[in-house]
Design an enzyme around this catalytic site. Structure first.
Site, PDB file in Angstrom:
ATOM      1  N   PRO A   1       7.541   3.435  -1.294  1.00 31.77           N
ATOM      2  CG  PRO A   1       8.161   0.910  -1.797  1.00 31.77           C
ATOM      3  CD  PRO A   1       8.475   2.028  -0.713  1.00 31.77           C
ATOM      4  NE  ARG A   2       5.212  -2.818  -0.307  1.00 28.97           N
ATOM      5  CZ  ARG A   2       6.521  -2.975  -0.525  1.00 28.97           C
ATOM      6  NH1 ARG A   2       7.340  -1.880  -0.086  1.00 28.97           N
ATOM      7  NH2 ARG A   2       7.106  -4.007  -1.094  1.00 28.97           N
TER       8      ARG A   2
ATOM      9  CG  ASP B   1       1.207  14.123   6.808  1.00 30.53           C
ATOM     10  OD1 ASP B   1       2.165  14.778   6.748  1.00 30.53           O
ATOM     11  OD2 ASP B   1      -0.005  14.089   6.593  1.00 30.53           O
TER      12      ASP B   1
ATOM     13  NE  ARG C   1      -7.866   7.550   4.238  1.00 35.18           N
ATOM     14  CZ  ARG C   1      -7.123   7.896   3.604  1.00 35.18           C
ATOM     15  NH1 ARG C   1      -7.006   7.947   2.283  1.00 35.18           N
ATOM     16  NH2 ARG C   1      -5.923   8.055   4.157  1.00 35.18           N
TER      17      ARG C   1
END
Length: 297
Positions: free
Chosen positions: A12-13, A69, A165
């Site tokens: 979930p994070r 990943d 980024r």
């Protein structure tokens, strides 16, 4: 016909924290296909690995995950550390930022990933066994050393910037590229000198879409090694631009090999990048485990 059952590990994070939303969107497809889902949500770093290593998979038709990943890396390592080799196929539903492993399999859309999982056609996929002293890890995407690590480390610090980024981090290190002394052995052939980067690739992509190893195949029993020993800043800028279409491999400063094993020994321990995660240090040895996993792609 008995009902099919699959385990679904949800991070979930990870990435943009969209795992739960992806789960809600794909549940109806599994229900329509008569597949019962045993959903397990991770609560901490390393939890996906623990679940993949210990869950009862008897009679399970698939061990699936929703994440990026990093979550794939954890699940692969959990499966590879099970006491007995698992024959349960894996299913990857993209839910991270980079999603470079799903990109390799041309399956970055969660709904398409679910269609392939439900279809149930599994293909063998190689795994890289990575040995760092007493520690052994398993990778399905990339083992990076040198500039690949520098770029990834900076990209992690810039996570608040989102997807750009990776490019920003790469540009920053082109301006201050660092060469490192090392001995690199490729299938018994020894290369010595200073290197800007070395990457062992089982799949094509890294850094959210950089086609670093365009000839890589995940089922050929080999890893594609990309080396850069020396390059000017202008060459590095060109290399960065051309990694997005894979044409950088034609540049004179880039060396590409396909091997079954390699080792990297640097003059001092250097950080490694394992499937996008900063873990372990050199010296490192990598060897291919052909068809060690089956994946529903």
């Amino acid at each position: 016909m008995p009902a099919r059952r699959m385990v679904m590990i949800v991070n979930p994070r990870g990435g943009t924290r969209r795992g739960p939303r992806v789960l809600d969107s794909v549940k109806p497809a599994f229900e329509s296909a008569g597949i019962a889902l045993d959903v397990r949500e991770t609560t901490r770093a390393g939890h996906a690995r623990e679940l993949a290593a210990t869950l009862d998979l008897e009679g399970c038709d698939g061990l699936c995950l929703i994440g990026g990943d990093g979550t794939i890396h954890e699940v692969v390592n959990g499966v590879m550390q099970r006491p007995e080799p698992s024959t349960t196929p894996l299913g990857f539903i993209p839910g991270g930022t980079g999603n470079d492993v799903p990109r390799h399999f041309e399956c970055r859309d969660p709904e398409e990933a679910v269609r392939r999982i439900i279809a149930g056609s599994a293909r063998p996929v190689d795994v890289m066994r990575v040995t760092m002293g007493e520690e052994v890890r398993h990778c399905i995407n990339i083992v990076g050393w040198g500039a690949t690590v520098d770029i990834n480390r900076t990209a992690e610090r810039l996570r608040y910037l989102g997807p750009p980024r990776y490019t920003i981090a790469a540009l920053s290190h082109i301006l201050r590229a660092k060469r490192r002394q090392a001995e690199i052995v490729l299938d018994g052939e020894t290369l010595t000198g200073s290197f800007l980067l070395a990457a062992a690739c089982n799949t094509r992509f890294t850094g959210r879409g950089m086609d670093l190893a365009p000839q890589a195949a995940a089922d050929d029993g080999k890893v594609d090694v990309v080396l850069v020993r020396r390059a000017s800043r202008m060459q590095m800028l060109t290399l960065l631009n051309r990694t997005y279409d894979g044409s950088h491999v034609a540049m004179p400063c880039v060396e590409c090999r396909q091997v079954r094993s390699l080792t990297i020994t640097s003059t001092k321990p250097e950080r490694l990048m394992l499937d996008g995660e900063l873990k372990g240090t050199s010296p490192v040895s990598v060897d291919v485990l052909p068809g060690a996993l089956r994946v529903l792609v």
